[in-house]
Design an enzyme around this catalytic site. Structure first.
Site, PDB file in Angstrom:
ATOM      1  N   ARG A 127      53.429  70.150 -18.047  1.00 51.80           N
ATOM      2  CA  ARG A 127      52.200  70.250 -17.432  1.00 51.80           C
ATOM      3  C   ARG A 127      52.183  69.576 -16.041  1.00 51.80           C
ATOM      4  O   ARG A 127      51.257  69.058 -15.404  1.00 51.80           O
ATOM      5  CB  ARG A 127      51.000  69.767 -18.182  1.00 51.80           C
ATOM      6  CG  ARG A 127      50.766  70.454 -19.276  1.00 51.80           C
ATOM      7  CD  ARG A 127      49.185  70.618 -19.598  1.00 51.80           C
ATOM      8  NE  ARG A 127      49.117  71.623 -20.914  1.00 51.80           N
ATOM      9  CZ  ARG A 127      49.047  71.135 -21.999  1.00 51.80           C
ATOM     10  NH1 ARG A 127      49.437  69.655 -22.340  1.00 51.80           N
ATOM     11  NH2 ARG A 127      49.044  72.115 -23.105  1.00 51.80           N
ATOM     12  N   LYS A 149      53.582  75.417  -1.615  1.00 55.18           N
ATOM     13  CA  LYS A 149      53.746  76.838  -2.083  1.00 55.18           C
ATOM     14  C   LYS A 149      55.087  76.547  -2.874  1.00 55.18           C
ATOM     15  O   LYS A 149      56.019  76.474  -2.540  1.00 55.18           O
ATOM     16  CB  LYS A 149      53.718  77.520  -0.976  1.00 55.18           C
ATOM     17  CG  LYS A 149      52.497  78.004  -0.483  1.00 55.18           C
ATOM     18  CD  LYS A 149      52.357  79.302   0.325  1.00 55.18           C
ATOM     19  CE  LYS A 149      50.866  79.556   0.818  1.00 55.18           C
ATOM     20  NZ  LYS A 149      51.040  80.778   1.833  1.00 55.18           N
ATOM     21  N   GLU A 191      61.060  81.179  12.458  1.00 54.97           N
ATOM     22  CA  GLU A 191      59.714  80.366  11.965  1.00 54.97           C
ATOM     23  C   GLU A 191      59.537  79.218  12.999  1.00 54.97           C
ATOM     24  O   GLU A 191      58.411  78.716  13.140  1.00 54.97           O
ATOM     25  CB  GLU A 191      60.087  79.730  10.498  1.00 54.97           C
ATOM     26  CG  GLU A 191      60.268  80.744   9.611  1.00 54.97           C
ATOM     27  CD  GLU A 191      58.841  81.462   8.795  1.00 54.97           C
ATOM     28  OE1 GLU A 191      57.937  81.099   9.295  1.00 54.97           O
ATOM     29  OE2 GLU A 191      59.132  82.471   8.024  1.00 54.97           O
ATOM     30  N   LYS A 233      52.887  72.315  11.031  1.00 51.09           N
ATOM     31  CA  LYS A 233      52.372  72.709   9.543  1.00 51.09           C
ATOM     32  C   LYS A 233      51.614  71.683   8.595  1.00 51.09           C
ATOM     33  O   LYS A 233      50.712  72.072   8.043  1.00 51.09           O
ATOM     34  CB  LYS A 233      53.648  73.055   8.825  1.00 51.09           C
ATOM     35  CG  LYS A 233      53.463  73.724   7.426  1.00 51.09           C
ATOM     36  CD  LYS A 233      54.460  74.531   6.822  1.00 51.09           C
ATOM     37  CE  LYS A 233      53.902  75.219   5.662  1.00 51.09           C
ATOM     38  NZ  LYS A 233      54.851  76.267   4.803  1.00 51.09           N
ATOM     39  N   GLU A 243      44.913  77.776   1.639  1.00 50.89           N
ATOM     40  CA  GLU A 243      44.773  78.844   2.264  1.00 50.89           C
ATOM     41  C   GLU A 243      43.560  79.457   2.173  1.00 50.89           C
ATOM     42  O   GLU A 243      43.840  80.884   1.986  1.00 50.89           O
ATOM     43  CB  GLU A 243      46.067  79.896   2.105  1.00 50.89           C
ATOM     44  CG  GLU A 243      46.152  80.790   3.293  1.00 50.89           C
ATOM     45  CD  GLU A 243      47.507  81.507   3.082  1.00 50.89           C
ATOM     46  OE1 GLU A 243      48.609  80.933   2.819  1.00 50.89           O
ATOM     47  OE2 GLU A 243      47.548  82.807   3.124  1.00 50.89           O
ATOM     48  N   ARG A 247      45.045  78.152   7.129  1.00 52.44           N
ATOM     49  CA  ARG A 247      46.596  78.221   6.791  1.00 52.44           C
ATOM     50  C   ARG A 247      47.135  79.645   6.784  1.00 52.44           C
ATOM     51  O   ARG A 247      48.445  79.799   7.221  1.00 52.44           O
ATOM     52  CB  ARG A 247      46.656  77.711   5.399  1.00 52.44           C
ATOM     53  CG  ARG A 247      48.355  77.469   4.940  1.00 52.44           C
ATOM     54  CD  ARG A 247      48.258  77.022   3.657  1.00 52.44           C
ATOM     55  NE  ARG A 247      49.764  76.690   3.575  1.00 52.44           N
ATOM     56  CZ  ARG A 247      50.587  76.061   2.396  1.00 52.44           C
ATOM     57  NH1 ARG A 247      49.669  75.120   1.769  1.00 52.44           N
ATOM     58  NH2 ARG A 247      51.816  76.136   2.438  1.00 52.44           N
ATOM     59  N   ASN A 251      51.006  82.692   8.758  1.00 48.37           N
ATOM     60  CA  ASN A 251      51.642  84.069   8.545  1.00 48.37           C
ATOM     61  C   ASN A 251      51.885  84.939   9.538  1.00 48.37           C
ATOM     62  O   ASN A 251      52.049  86.115   9.361  1.00 48.37           O
ATOM     63  CB  ASN A 251      50.661  84.652   7.385  1.00 48.37           C
ATOM     64  CG  ASN A 251      50.671  84.000   6.040  1.00 48.37           C
ATOM     65  OD1 ASN A 251      51.484  83.352   5.721  1.00 48.37           O
ATOM     66  ND2 ASN A 251      49.275  83.945   5.604  1.00 48.37           N
ATOM     67  N   HIS A 254      54.081  87.949   9.401  1.00 52.00           N
ATOM     68  CA  HIS A 254      54.518  88.258   8.006  1.00 52.00           C
ATOM     69  C   HIS A 254      54.090  89.188   7.464  1.00 52.00           C
ATOM     70  O   HIS A 254      54.526  90.016   6.677  1.00 52.00           O
ATOM     71  CB  HIS A 254      53.988  86.690   7.156  1.00 52.00           C
ATOM     72  CG  HIS A 254      55.009  85.586   7.320  1.00 52.00           C
ATOM     73  ND1 HIS A 254      55.001  85.121   8.548  1.00 52.00           N
ATOM     74  CD2 HIS A 254      55.867  85.093   6.686  1.00 52.00           C
ATOM     75  CE1 HIS A 254      55.916  84.292   8.397  1.00 52.00           C
ATOM     76  NE2 HIS A 254      56.245  84.089   7.289  1.00 52.00           N
ATOM     77  N   HIS A 258      56.901  91.303   6.044  1.00 49.25           N
ATOM     78  CA  HIS A 258      56.998  91.358   4.450  1.00 49.25           C
ATOM     79  C   HIS A 258      57.311  93.113   4.107  1.00 49.25           C
ATOM     80  O   HIS A 258      57.871  93.291   3.241  1.00 49.25           O
ATOM     81  CB  HIS A 258      55.761  91.001   3.731  1.00 49.25           C
ATOM     82  CG  HIS A 258      55.857  89.574   3.458  1.00 49.25           C
ATOM     83  ND1 HIS A 258      54.815  88.770   3.329  1.00 49.25           N
ATOM     84  CD2 HIS A 258      57.012  88.729   3.538  1.00 49.25           C
ATOM     85  CE1 HIS A 258      55.098  87.589   3.093  1.00 49.25           C
ATOM     86  NE2 HIS A 258      56.387  87.442   3.233  1.00 49.25           N
ATOM     87  N   HIS A 272      64.671  87.145   5.573  1.00 52.14           N
ATOM     88  CA  HIS A 272      63.051  86.813   5.737  1.00 52.14           C
ATOM     89  C   HIS A 272      62.932  86.528   7.322  1.00 52.14           C
ATOM     90  O   HIS A 272      61.823  87.180   7.885  1.00 52.14           O
ATOM     91  CB  HIS A 272      62.690  85.791   4.982  1.00 52.14           C
ATOM     92  CG  HIS A 272      61.223  85.321   5.102  1.00 52.14           C
ATOM     93  ND1 HIS A 272      60.212  86.154   4.994  1.00 52.14           N
ATOM     94  CD2 HIS A 272      60.744  84.185   5.750  1.00 52.14           C
ATOM     95  CE1 HIS A 272      58.920  85.524   5.224  1.00 52.14           C
ATOM     96  NE2 HIS A 272      59.379  84.357   5.662  1.00 52.14           N
TER      97      HIS A 272
HETATM   98  N1  GLY Z   1      54.831  80.051   4.476  1.00 51.01           N
HETATM   99  C1  GLY Z   1      53.414  79.940   4.923  1.00 51.01           C
HETATM  100  C2  GLY Z   1      52.589  78.691   4.035  1.00 51.01           C
HETATM  101  O1  GLY Z   1      53.202  77.826   3.479  1.00 51.01           O
HETATM  102  O2  GLY Z   1      51.544  78.687   4.297  1.00 51.01           O
END
Ligand code: GLY
Length: 383
Positions: A127, A149, A191, A233, A243, A247, A251, A254, A258, A272
């Protein structure tokens, strides 16, 4: 070797705040860094992949041993396949068989795949375990290791199963960048450029001058580029961890990127970061079409990405039978679709991006059709 100055910054999330250190020799200092934390573990388990293990695992193990930390290491196959349900199950069972306790910490030593996979294992095993990110690719240093993430892929798409789980520490060793293939370094650079393009015009201008140095391996330029990216960031994540708003700026490029990756099967045909570079140019082109942005800004973005060696449109890619409707249907499956509407990050100019769901699909389709038509002409000219 020049005297390199390490940078240190923090992601401000209250009780879950953590430091990001960027500089040379951090894998060799990882043991001391971890042991120096107030609630340091007695035992850690490192997860890495075969490529990274050969390059950096012995250094990490030496450093953990010197700091008096008990450790084990698990090596997963390199590549996206390790982020499958099967790969995740195998890793969890191996970790559990090694006798984890709640106070055992995990360490993710590697690129984005290892970071996402290990972070997700840390999020769910017993957990929730603490974990440390030691990103070794440029992409992981400036993006995936920061912000919590974590996750794995499903048959329905990339990163569809996951969790927000913040690391306790991020150690971005600039020395690791010297071991990266040029193509991977370039993909990560997309990036880096993203942070300039989305919110920091002066960083973008700095990159126009120093981006080539970052790619040529100038460690001072690399540390500054990584630190500035992480700072950007960290600020965005601190303001919107899950997000629900800002946030999504991260993207930029993206939604288009994507779709391109999905169409090329998330394969080595298109990395990517390569997809993000082309996707950012498309997002700026769309911004121009919708009247938000001057064409000169898109030209500047395109020129800079091309100057460092990144592809900026489909003509530069291996031949694929691109289809605008199919690309749009990939976009509709994006995680960022809300109430059936696509989310786009558009820009009023370099450093002035914004998030919107008010983009008519017909405009997106028209852009994709034009881009594909132009690439077909370009391929003919090349052929
Ligand atoms: N890679 C985008 C984020 O971490 O929100």
């Amino acid at each position: 070797m020049p005297n390199l100055t390490a940078e240190r910054l923090s992601v401000d999330l209250g009780a879950r705040s953590y430091d990001i250190a960027i500089g040379p020799g951090l894998i060799a200092q990882a043991g001391a860094e971890i042991a120096g934390l107030s609630d340091a573990p007695k035992r850690v388990v490192a997860v890495t992949d075969h490529h990274v293990a050969e390059l950096h695992l012995a250094t990490l193990e030496r450093s953990l041993g010197n700091a008096g930390l008990a450790f084990d290491a698990f090596v997963v196959p390199a590549g996206e396949a390790s982020k499958s349900f099967a790969g995740f199950e195998k890793l969890c069972e191996a970790l559990l068989s090694a006798g984890l306790e709640r106070k055992t910490w995990l360490i993710a030593l590697g690129g984005g795949v290892v970071g996402d996979l290990t972070g997700f294992a840390a999020a769910v095993l017993l957990r929730g375990l603490d974990f440390v990110q030691i990103p070794t690719s440029l992409l992981a240093q400036v993006d995936s290791s920061v912000g919590g993430k974590t996750g794995i892929n499903a048959a329905q798409g990339k990163n569809q199963v996951g969790s927000f789980h913040q690391p306790r520490l991020v150690l971005a060793d600039s020395g690791a960048l010297a071991t990266l293939p040029r193509r991977e370094l370039l993909a990560g650079y997309a990036e880096v450029a993203k942070y300039g393009a989305l919110g920091d015009a002066s960083f973008f201008a700095w990159l126009e001058e120093h981006g080539p140095h970052v790619i040529e391996g100038d460690a001072t330029a690399q540390i500054r580029a990584v630190a500035t990216s992480c700072r950007a960031k960290a600020e965005i994540v601190a303001a919107d961890e899950r997000e629900s708003g800002q946030r999504a700026l991260l993207n930029l490029g993206h939604t288009f990127g994507h779709a391109l990756e999905a169409e090329t099967g998330y394969s080595a045909a298109l990395l990517h970061g390569e997809a993000v570079a082309i996707g950012m140019v498309m997002a700026f082109d769309l911004s121009v079409r919708l009247g938000f942005c001057q064409p000169e800004e898109t030209d500047r973005l395109r020129r800079h990405l091309a100057a460092v060696g990144l592809a900026t449109d489909l003509t530069d890619l291996p031949q694929v039978d691109w289809n605008a409707e199919r690309l749009l249907s990939h976009m509709r499956k994006d995680k960022k679709v809300a109430n059936g509407r696509l989310t786009f990050v558009l820009a009023q100019g370099l450093g002035r991006a914004f998030v919107t769901q008010d983009v008519p699909e017909a405009e997106v389709l028209a852009l994709l059709q034009d881009v594909i038509a132009a690439s077909a002409l370009g391929q003919q000219a090349i052929g």
